[in-house]
Design an enzyme around this catalytic site. Sequence first.
Site, short mmCIF file in Angstrom:
data_model
loop_
_atom_site.label_atom_id
_atom_site.label_comp_id
_atom_site.label_asym_id
_atom_site.label_seq_id
_atom_site.Cartn_x
_atom_site.Cartn_y
_atom_site.Cartn_z
N ARG A 107 8.62 5.72 2.25
CA ARG A 107 8.88 5.89 3.45
C ARG A 107 9.91 7.15 3.07
O ARG A 107 9.97 7.94 3.94
CB ARG A 107 9.68 4.30 3.97
CG ARG A 107 10.05 3.66 4.38
CD ARG A 107 10.71 2.90 5.74
NE ARG A 107 9.75 1.61 5.71
CZ ARG A 107 9.75 -0.06 5.39
NH1 ARG A 107 10.27 -0.24 4.64
NH2 ARG A 107 9.23 -0.68 6.81
N GLN B 24 16.05 -7.98 -2.95
CA GLN B 24 14.41 -8.41 -2.73
C GLN B 24 14.18 -9.29 -4.10
O GLN B 24 13.64 -10.22 -4.25
CB GLN B 24 13.22 -7.29 -2.82
CG GLN B 24 11.69 -8.59 -2.40
CD GLN B 24 11.37 -6.99 -1.64
OE1 GLN B 24 10.79 -6.92 -0.47
NE2 GLN B 24 10.18 -6.37 -2.71
N GLY C 141 5.24 5.25 -8.66
CA GLY C 141 6.47 3.69 -8.29
C GLY C 141 5.70 2.17 -9.04
O GLY C 141 6.21 1.31 -9.95
N HIS C 142 4.59 2.31 -8.03
CA HIS C 142 3.83 1.30 -7.78
C HIS C 142 3.06 0.64 -9.35
O HIS C 142 2.67 -0.17 -9.52
CB HIS C 142 2.96 1.06 -6.70
CG HIS C 142 3.52 1.14 -5.65
ND1 HIS C 142 3.68 1.79 -4.74
CD2 HIS C 142 4.29 -0.35 -4.63
CE1 HIS C 142 3.93 1.52 -3.11
NE2 HIS C 142 5.05 0.59 -3.61
N LYS D 43 13.71 -1.62 -7.21
CA LYS D 43 14.62 -0.23 -6.10
C LYS D 43 14.79 -0.70 -4.91
O LYS D 43 15.99 -0.70 -4.43
CB LYS D 43 13.62 0.56 -5.54
CG LYS D 43 13.56 1.64 -4.98
CD LYS D 43 13.33 2.81 -4.31
CE LYS D 43 12.38 2.24 -3.36
NZ LYS D 43 13.50 1.37 -2.08
N LEU E 84 0.51 3.78 -1.60
CA LEU E 84 0.96 3.76 -3.47
C LEU E 84 0.98 4.72 -4.09
O LEU E 84 1.03 6.14 -3.71
CB LEU E 84 -0.56 2.91 -4.05
CG LEU E 84 -1.16 1.37 -3.62
CD1 LEU E 84 -2.14 1.26 -4.56
CD2 LEU E 84 0.67 0.01 -4.11
N GLY F 160 0.49 -1.13 -0.23
CA GLY F 160 0.31 0.44 -0.28
C GLY F 160 0.51 1.33 0.12
O GLY F 160 2.19 1.13 -0.32
#
Length: 278
Positions: free
Chosen positions: A189, A155, A38-39, A151, A35, A33
């Site tokens: 963030r 991950q 980028g999302h 980014k 958002l 979430g």
Amino acid sequence: MTLPVYRTIADMRAQVAAWKADGLRVGLVPTMGALHQGHLSLIDEIAPHCDRIITSIFVNPTQFAAHEDLDTYPRDEAADLAALETGKADCVFAPGVAEMYPDGFTTAIVLDGPARGLESDNRPHFFGGVALIVNKLLSQSQADVAIFGEKDYQQLRVIRRMVRDLDLPVEILGGPIIREADGLAMSSRNVYLTEAQRPIAAKLNGILKTLAHSTAPRDVAEEEARHALLAAGFTAVDYATIRDAETLAIPDDNTIERRALIVARLGDVRLLDNMAAI
Ligand code: PAF
């Protein structure tokens, strides 16, 4: 049209089963979430690879350590749904914590390879939690394809490795980093940055570019990047490094592609960025 929002695995699976019965290819865009562009770009990126798109919204507790920002992580579901309404997603999967981690949940995933070092040195719990939730989301959605932003480059490498190691029947795509006009990589963030910290944060990308294009020996280039970050006003540097782009090990003669990765701190805010290196 109002986007369907599924709160239970059963409801989301019923929708997926209907799509699959029609021979449609299903794409998954996992998010926590908050958002941003980028999302939304990940949804645009996955669209040509599937017929229907599920966007999941779940702030996953197992990837946060006790001292981290789980409670304060930005959450605004109404704004997220409004942002998704105008895009290409076909439904939202937004389960609660009890749906994803019912009482008595005990399973964990142990990782190695690209999960070793870097983020794991700073957040040892992190990739175990990510692997667990991504596994669950992939199995719940039976997605044919899923996308993760570059980014969070480590991950993405960890997820690619896990999918290969566990023979999960899903194609994994990486989505390019989307940046603010001044070069700062978009992140949920970034809202934590103060007005005074914001121009310092913007310097990260230039320092990363210098590291990625440096012809100096690797250790010298890394040390120069670290100095440049501290001189620019960052309060600490978790790492500024060049790695093998696939394994994330220290590059050697077998390395085909290299990746420059930086994580620097401004107070409590950790800023991540990375790019292909020469
Ligand atoms: O990158 C993220 O937002 C999260 O780590 C992910 C992949 C959605 C898992 O919670």
